[in-house]
Design a protein around this motif. Structure first.
Motif, PDB file in Angstrom:
ATOM      1  N   LEU A  91       0.737  -0.918  -0.442  1.00 54.53           N
ATOM      2  CA  LEU A  91       0.473   0.105  -0.521  1.00 54.53           C
ATOM      3  C   LEU A  91       1.118   1.135   0.325  1.00 54.53           C
ATOM      4  CD1 LEU A  91      -2.387  -0.631   2.256  1.00 54.53           C
ATOM      5  CD2 LEU A  91      -2.522  -1.101  -0.299  1.00 54.53           C
ATOM      6  N   VAL A  92       1.972   0.979   0.563  1.00 55.69           N
ATOM      7  CA  VAL A  92       2.552   2.813   0.495  1.00 55.69           C
ATOM      8  C   VAL A  92       2.903   2.661  -1.239  1.00 55.69           C
ATOM      9  CG1 VAL A  92       5.208   3.076   1.471  1.00 55.69           C
ATOM     10  CG2 VAL A  92       3.414   2.473   3.238  1.00 55.69           C
ATOM     11  N   ALA A  93       3.872   1.399  -1.355  1.00 52.25           N
ATOM     12  CA  ALA A  93       4.195   1.117  -2.808  1.00 52.25           C
ATOM     13  C   ALA A  93       2.868   1.711  -4.000  1.00 52.25           C
ATOM     14  CB  ALA A  93       5.266   0.040  -3.444  1.00 52.25           C
ATOM     15  N   LEU A  94       2.403   1.768  -3.888  1.00 56.51           N
ATOM     16  CA  LEU A  94       0.679   2.192  -4.735  1.00 56.51           C
ATOM     17  C   LEU A  94       0.777   3.434  -4.147  1.00 56.51           C
ATOM     18  CD1 LEU A  94      -1.734  -0.608  -4.443  1.00 56.51           C
ATOM     19  CD2 LEU A  94      -0.822   0.227  -6.533  1.00 56.51           C
ATOM     20  N   GLY A  98       1.376   6.621  -6.865  1.00 54.52           N
ATOM     21  CA  GLY A  98      -0.096   7.539  -6.849  1.00 54.52           C
ATOM     22  C   GLY A  98       0.168   9.122  -6.669  1.00 54.52           C
ATOM     23  N   ASP A  99       0.829   9.297  -5.934  1.00 52.42           N
ATOM     24  CA  ASP A  99       1.489  10.539  -5.221  1.00 52.42           C
ATOM     25  C   ASP A  99       2.210  11.303  -6.270  1.00 52.42           C
ATOM     26  OD1 ASP A  99       0.564  10.148  -2.673  1.00 52.42           O
ATOM     27  OD2 ASP A  99       2.878  10.412  -1.928  1.00 52.42           O
ATOM     28  N   GLY A 106      -0.325  17.508  -4.650  1.00 54.19           N
ATOM     29  CA  GLY A 106       0.440  16.748  -3.776  1.00 54.19           C
ATOM     30  C   GLY A 106      -0.308  16.132  -2.700  1.00 54.19           C
ATOM     31  N   PRO A 107       0.858  15.454  -1.507  1.00 58.30           N
ATOM     32  CA  PRO A 107       0.781  13.714  -1.500  1.00 58.30           C
ATOM     33  C   PRO A 107      -1.159  14.083  -0.442  1.00 58.30           C
ATOM     34  CG  PRO A 107       2.148  13.578  -1.513  1.00 58.30           C
ATOM     35  CD  PRO A 107       1.859  15.556  -1.749  1.00 58.30           C
TER      36      PRO A 107
END
Length: 154
Positions: A91-94, A98-99, A106-107
């Motif tokens: 999920l962090v990689a996705l 996405g960011d 921005g994120p």
């Protein structure tokens, strides 16, 4: 979960998609991991997901051992198993992707390290030298039947 399996594939990505490849599934896991959501009604309210779809996704996650049902005297809770918690890096990689490619302002969320409050991101690293590879290639692993790998090159 997907309504389709990838029986003909010898691929960990395809096998993973059979379990977590549906968008509601990833959002359920996101809410469980990062917002601490455990109850059916809370998932439903936060996501705005139809109850029949939520029931199906939660049942699938329980069947896949990504979540387990825990019954208290007043509620049923859906708790992530080790297998489910191990999806945090995915999920962090996705989110990082996405960011970069889908967040023009921005994120919207920044993941932080619980010990020092530093920002957390996914990072590819070489097992041998620790460097960040600018190119990644694929080679057969121990789970790849030789005839499948050589047949794929034709």
């Amino acid at each position: 979960m997907l309504g389709r399996t990838y029986d003909g594939e010898v691929c960990s990505i395809a096998r993973s998609l059979e379990v977590i490849g549906e968008r509601w599934t990833l959002l359920i896991i996101r809410n469980a991991l990062f917002a601490g959501v455990t109850r059916f009604g809370d998932f439903q309210r936060r996501l705005g997901i139809a109850t029949n779809v939520l029931t199906s996704r939660l049942d699938g996650l329980v069947a896949a051992d990504v979540m387990e049902k825990s019954h208290t005297t007043t509620n049923t809770e859906y708790l992530l198993t080790e297998k489910g918690r191990d999806l945090s890096g995915v999920l962090v990689a996705l989110t990082d992707w996405g960011d970069r490619w889908a967040a023009p302002d921005g994120p919207p969320i920044i993941y932080r390290h619980g010990n020092c409050d530093g920002a957390v991101h996914s990072r590819l690293a070489c097992d041998t030298c620790g460097g960040q590879p600018d190119a990644v290639t694929a080679s057969p692993g121990p789970g790849m039947p030789e005839e499948r790998w050589t047949g794929a090159a034709e």
